[in-house]
Design a protein around this motif. Structure first.
Motif, short mmCIF file in Angstrom:
data_model
loop_
_atom_site.label_atom_id
_atom_site.label_comp_id
_atom_site.label_asym_id
_atom_site.label_seq_id
_atom_site.Cartn_x
_atom_site.Cartn_y
_atom_site.Cartn_z
N CYS A 56 22.29 90.89 79.87
CA CYS A 56 22.56 89.90 80.92
C CYS A 56 21.85 88.60 80.59
CB CYS A 56 22.09 90.46 82.26
SG CYS A 56 22.79 92.09 82.59
N ARG A 57 22.01 87.59 81.45
CA ARG A 57 21.48 86.26 81.15
C ARG A 57 20.17 85.95 81.87
NH1 ARG A 57 25.32 84.26 77.56
NH2 ARG A 57 23.60 82.83 77.12
N GLN A 58 19.78 86.80 82.78
CA GLN A 58 18.49 86.63 83.45
C GLN A 58 18.17 87.98 84.07
OE1 GLN A 58 16.68 86.34 86.39
NE2 GLN A 58 15.65 84.36 86.46
N GLU A 59 16.89 88.35 84.09
CA GLU A 59 16.53 89.70 84.56
C GLU A 59 16.85 89.89 86.04
OE1 GLU A 59 14.68 87.77 82.69
OE2 GLU A 59 14.03 88.90 80.92
N GLY A 60 16.84 88.79 86.81
CA GLY A 60 17.24 88.93 88.22
C GLY A 60 18.68 89.43 88.31
N GLY A 61 19.55 88.85 87.47
CA GLY A 61 20.95 89.30 87.44
C GLY A 61 21.05 90.74 86.96
N ALA A 62 20.28 91.07 85.92
CA ALA A 62 20.32 92.44 85.38
C ALA A 62 19.88 93.45 86.44
CB ALA A 62 19.42 92.53 84.16
N ALA A 63 18.81 93.11 87.16
CA ALA A 63 18.31 94.04 88.18
C ALA A 63 19.30 94.18 89.33
CB ALA A 63 16.95 93.56 88.69
N PHE A 64 19.96 93.07 89.71
CA PHE A 64 20.99 93.16 90.75
C PHE A 64 22.15 94.03 90.28
CE2 PHE A 64 19.79 88.86 92.84
CZ PHE A 64 19.04 89.48 93.81
N MET A 65 22.50 93.90 89.00
CA MET A 65 23.61 94.72 88.48
C MET A 65 23.24 96.20 88.53
SD MET A 65 25.26 92.60 85.33
CE MET A 65 25.17 90.80 85.34
N ALA A 66 22.00 96.52 88.14
CA ALA A 66 21.57 97.92 88.19
C ALA A 66 21.52 98.41 89.64
CB ALA A 66 20.21 98.06 87.53
N GLU A 67 21.10 97.54 90.54
CA GLU A 67 21.06 97.92 91.96
C GLU A 67 22.47 98.23 92.45
OE1 GLU A 67 20.51 97.88 96.25
OE2 GLU A 67 21.97 96.79 95.05
#
Ligand SMILES: Cc1ncc(C[n+]2csc(CCOP(=O)(O)OP(=O)(O)O)c2C)c(N)n1
Length: 570
Positions: A56-67
């Motif tokens: 992903c392009r930012q860990e906030g986005g990655a964590a939201f995707m995993a959520e």
């Protein structure tokens, strides 16, 4: 007697971790790479035919995707981030998973053990930062120091994330541990332990129902599956109970069902709010009785509500957390719903008219006052008219999401699983990454993200993740009112006419989307929406629609000028 299985050949612990994830049924992980966990990335390469790592392009986005993955699958969403800056970026997703009771595991690369406690490069104390607790970020933070024990830690992470009230777990991986060779075995797939409600409690619940005149069910929270949702519906039908859904859990019950009464959350139908307040028995099934689902602890007065209160929840720590209830039942939703449907109803109930009136109120609330020149109610209704019933709708935080809450009718979990991905944490920036995750995990489904202009640009760069990984049936609708409109609403209410910090400069969102390989269009009149939607449906490429909305349009019910005028009169 057969000989015990030989331990697997030693391989780096980073590979063992990937094998352990595969054994848990994980086929997709989200993350941003870091030099702290190269051995895991190498493990993904080794097993690339069975598991994928979506960068992903930012860990906030990655964590939201995993959520979002956790919400959609019912099993932990998986996120990988690097130390310090990666972990702190990801924290918004950890907080969201906590507030939303979503199972998730965040793996964090850590400095090598021989550098610990020196404040080495990007070193952080994750136990402090993610501070496990009941008001916290993570349910559990573990740090793996011994490569041979890695499977034990991973197993505990899966158990902890899924059991009781689900939530996020953070597992910290020192760099040298990940490169250490180990013959550690891979453990079997973990299923969450389930809990049945106590028989005595169920008898008490039946007695309370038989004595009630105006009962209502509020359903939601985590742990539902199709069978449980169907059983809840049968319970409601057996007893003719009106059923409302908790905030942002509107897909728990079929919104088209004659017993569905609406959602209890921000922007609640005032008639439903009155009905909850006036009920003599509230049966809360699966929902946390948090601020948003209790109208700021007023629909149910804290700590002792006027109504009789039954609370059924999987997490013992949630029961009695705020409210002195009349009956507390600890149970998983799959068990609770099946137990509820066995309760024998009387031949007729006293509240049949009350349930019918609740439905009439809900349907009346679907009638939208017309807004010119762009009407978001028509936008939501057009989406539902033209797109498949299984469409997943995502949003973040902002007043724009009120149009989805009020007008979107979810078919219910038993038909298509979760169709609403929205953070009860109220985290802006959630909707686009959640939509990208849904589109990548379920390419057969259509996914629609409704975002505010403030909300969207918090994670807008994840458009690239969608394009890079081949998302297709993905639509993002950006509602541009040139404002952090929700905050402007509060300002007009508290400090009328004194606008400060809430105006926004916006880019050309359609051009922005095109730069990422998406299709992009601008529109500011309602009649232009349906043709644009049809172009998206025909094109089969991710599309962004930039919708210009008058700043004065504040909520589904009122305008900024009306709020300001009322505040100035007061
Ligand atoms: C990450 C984060 N930062 C700040 C807030 C506070 N906040 C709540 S709504 C909102 C404004 C949302 O603006 P926009 O997305 O443009 O939607 P609108 O309210 O205008 O419809 C803000 C700043 C929040 N909820 N989350």
């Amino acid at each position: 007697m057969s000989a015990p299985a030989a331990p697997p050949n030693p391989r780096p612990a980073g590979h063992v971790l990937v094998e352990a994830l595969i054994a848990q049924g994980v086929h997709t992980c989200f993350g941003v790479p870091g030099e702290s966990y190269l051995a895991v990335l190498d493990g993904f390469h080794e097993h690339r035919d069975r598991i994928r790592f979506i960068a992903c392009r930012q860990e906030g986005g990655a964590a939201f995707m995993a959520e979002a993955q956790g919400k959609l699958s019912g099993r932990p969403g998986i996120c990988f981030v690097t130390r310090g800056p990666g972990a702190t970026n990801a924290s918004i997703g950890v907080h969201t998973a906590f507030q939303d009771s979503t199972p998730m595991i965040v793996f964090v690369g850590q400095v090598a053990s021989d550098q610990r406690d020196r404040e080495a490069f990007q070193e952080l104390d994750y136990r402090q930062f993610f501070g496990p607790g009941t008001l916290g970020m993570a349910k559990w933070v573990g740090e793996v120091h011994d490569a041979d024990r890695l499977p034990e830690y991973v197993a505990r992470a899966f158990h902890t994330a899924m059991q009781g009230r689900p939530g996020p777990v953070v597992l910290v991986l020192p760099e040298d541990m990940l490169t250490t060779p180990t013959g550690a075995p891979v453990l079997p797939r973990i299923e969450p332990v389930v809990a049945w409600p106590a028989p005595g409690g169920l008898r008490d619940l039946r007695t309370m129902l038989l004595a009630a005149q105006r009962p209502i069910v509020i359903a939601g929270g985590f742990g539902w599956d199709a069978g449980a949702a169907a059983a809840l519906q049968r319970f409601a039908e057996n007893w003719q109970l009106p059923v409302a859904c908790g905030w942002r859990f509107q897909d728990t019950f079929d919104n088209r069902h004659p017993l569905y009464a609406g959602d209890v959350g921000i922007g609640i139908n005032p008639r439903l709010a009155a009905r909850v307040r006036d009920a003599d028995l509230v049966i809360a099934v699966g929902v946390r009785l948090g601020e948003m689902t209790t109208g700021g602890y007023t629909l149910l007065q804290a700590p002792r509500p006027a109504q009789k209160l039954v609370h059924i929840h999987a997490g013992a720590e949630e029961l009695g957390r705020v409210y002195a209830a009349d009956l507390l039942l600890q149970a998983s939703m799959a068990c609770a719903a099946r137990a509820l449907e066995t309760l024998a109803p009387p031949p007729a109930v006293a509240w049949a008219a009350h349930a019918a009136a609740a439905r009439t109120d809900y349907e009346a609330n679907l009638v939208a006052p017309a807004i010119e020149p762009l009407d978001l109610a028509v936008v939501v209704k057009t989406l539902q008219r033209l797109l498949p019933e299984s469409t997943v709708f995502t949003s973040g935080a902002g007043n724009y999401s009120g149009w989805l809450h009020r007008y979107c009718r979810h078919p219910g979990l038993q038909h298509h699983g979760r169709t609403q991905l929205a953070p009860t944490s109220g985290a802006m920036g959630y909707g686009l990454p959640a939509a990208v995750a849904a589109a990548l995990l379920h390419p057969e489904r259509t996914v629609v993200n409704l975002a505010g202009d403030g909300d969207f640009l918090m994670t807008g760069q994840e458009l690239a993740t969608a394009t890079g990984h081949g998302a297709k049936r993905l639509l993002s609708i950006v509602v541009d009112n040139g404002s952090y409109g929700t905050i402007r609403m509060h300002q007009e209410r508290e400090y009328p006419g004194r606008v400060s910090g809430s105006d926004l400069y916006n880019p050309d969102f359609a051009a922005y989307a095109r730069a990422f390989g998406w299709q992009g269009e601008f529109l500011d009149h309602t009649p232009d929406f349906e043709p644009a939607l049809r172009r998206f449906m025909e094109a089969g490429v991710p599309t962004l629609l930039h919708l210009k909305l008058d700043t004065d349009v504040s909520t589904t019910r009122t305008t900024l000028s009306a709020i300001r005028a009322a505040a100035q009169r007061a």
